[in-house]
Design a protein around this motif. Structure first.
Motif, PDB file in Angstrom:
ATOM      1  N   TYR A  68       0.832  -1.203   0.000  1.00  0.00           N
ATOM      2  CA  TYR A  68       0.000   0.000   0.000  1.00  0.00           C
ATOM      3  C   TYR A  68       0.868   1.255   0.000  1.00  0.00           C
ATOM      4  O   TYR A  68       1.957   1.272   0.598  1.00  0.00           O
ATOM      5  N   PRO A  69       0.394   2.331  -0.628  1.00  0.00           N
ATOM      6  CA  PRO A  69       1.156   3.584  -0.579  1.00  0.00           C
ATOM      7  C   PRO A  69       0.953   4.299   0.751  1.00  0.00           C
ATOM      8  O   PRO A  69      -0.042   4.069   1.455  1.00  0.00           O
ATOM      9  N   ASP A  81       1.669   9.751  -0.462  1.00  0.00           N
ATOM     10  CA  ASP A  81       1.879   9.241  -1.822  1.00  0.00           C
ATOM     11  C   ASP A  81       0.550   8.945  -2.504  1.00  0.00           C
ATOM     12  O   ASP A  81       0.399   9.164  -3.713  1.00  0.00           O
ATOM     13  N   GLU A  82      -0.425   8.473  -1.731  1.00  0.00           N
ATOM     14  CA  GLU A  82      -1.738   8.191  -2.321  1.00  0.00           C
ATOM     15  C   GLU A  82      -2.436   9.482  -2.735  1.00  0.00           C
ATOM     16  O   GLU A  82      -3.099   9.540  -3.778  1.00  0.00           O
TER      17      GLU A  82
END
Length: 309
Positions: free
Chosen positions: A173-174, A178-179
């Motif tokens: 997962y980011p 970053d997401e």
């Protein structure tokens, strides 16, 4: 532009499409430079396909992809022979493997027959159709994805196939920041459109040749052998690394040294790549891959590294 700068430029291009996963991107490039294949074990939707596409664009590689299901046949990968109307003779019709970078998406959904067809291309650089061998294009790289254990309709890849992959990696997962950046970029496009080619086939082959020339001293070679050998005697491991594991660790260590602008390998290079190269090849005496990872960490801590002058 120097070889190491070319490699760094390729990573910069891929980062236009993949946010916040620099370590994984570098390791993928290391496997490419070392001439190895990559297994991505991850949940859906974290960017595996996007990453493969970005590398194909940055490195100028012809891209092929198959979404594996139980009804995918070996001939879908290898190709098949067909009677030509003009000549009346059998003519070879290329399959999906006739590319430079092949994405085997959810490989663990395929039947064993289909998986074995991929194995020949990975190991021998060719496919065989009706008794005739056809070489795959060079360079040739497989990035395969595997769903986590317990995903519906999947089964774990056999040990013999896992051993063919130089590295097993996970994108994961980011981070929240970053997401958010990913969502921001999505409003302007996928990011893939901005990835440009920075290497030709010839330049990539030259980089691979340069990696092969990176010096491995006898002390470092002995260190690689002792590390892999320790996996065969560890009480928590039922089946240790094969000689192919030693070859893979040595090769990817050369690539690690190369991207760090050195023409020789030091023990730290081997240590940096040991777990990603070895854990997926191990069979635990009890438990699962977590036990293998723990055992690899113990081995790394207990096997003395040589002092390189």
């Amino acid at each position: 532009m120097t070889s190491t700068k070319l490699a760094a430029q390729a990573i910069l291009e891929v980062k236009k499409a993949i946010v916040g996963k620099d370590t994984v991107l570098v390791k993928v490039l290391l496997a490419i430079l070392a001439g190895g294949h990559i297994l991505l074990e991850d949940i859906p939707g974290v960017g595996k396909t996007t990453m493969a596409l970005a590398f194909s664009r940055a490195l100028g590689l012809q891209y092929g992809r198959v979404q594996f299901t139980p009804d995918v046949m070996p001939s879908d990968l290898t190709g098949f022979s067909m009677v030509s109307r003009e000549t009346g003779r059998l003519e070879y019709q290329p399959g999906a493997l006739m590319c430079n970078l092949f994405l085997a998406d959810e490989l663990n959904r395929a039947t064993s027959r289909t998986q074995s067809a991929l194995l020949e291309a990975m190991e021998e650089g060719q496919v065989t159709v009706d008794g005739v061998s056809h070489p795959v294009p060079q360079p040739f790289l497989v990035i395969a994805t595997q769903n986590p254990v317990g995903a519906s309709g999947t089964q774990l890849l056999p040990d013999s196939q896992l051993d063919r992959f130089m590295l097993r990696l996970s994108i994961g997962y980011p981070k929240p920041a970053d997401e958010r950046e990913l969502l921001r970029r999505k409003q302007q496009g996928s990011g893939l459109e901005s990835v440009r080619q920075v290497l030709s086939h010839e330049e990539l082959q030259q980089l691979r040749a340069a990696v092969e020339q990176v010096y491995l001293s006898d002390e470092v070679l002995d260190y690689v052998v002792r590390l892999v050998g320790a996996t065969r005697t560890h009480p928590g491991i039922l089946q240790g690394g094969s000689p192919r594991a030693s070859l893979a660790l040595a090769s990817v260590s050369q690539a690690y040294a190369f991207v760090h602008d050195r023409d020789y390998v030091v023990p730290e290079d081997v240590q940096a790549m040991f777990c990603d190269t070895i854990v997926h090849r191990l069979v635990p005496a009890a438990g699962g891959q977590a036990e293998c990872a723990a055992a690899a960490g113990e081995i790394l801590a207990s096997v003395a590294a040589p002092k390189i002058r």
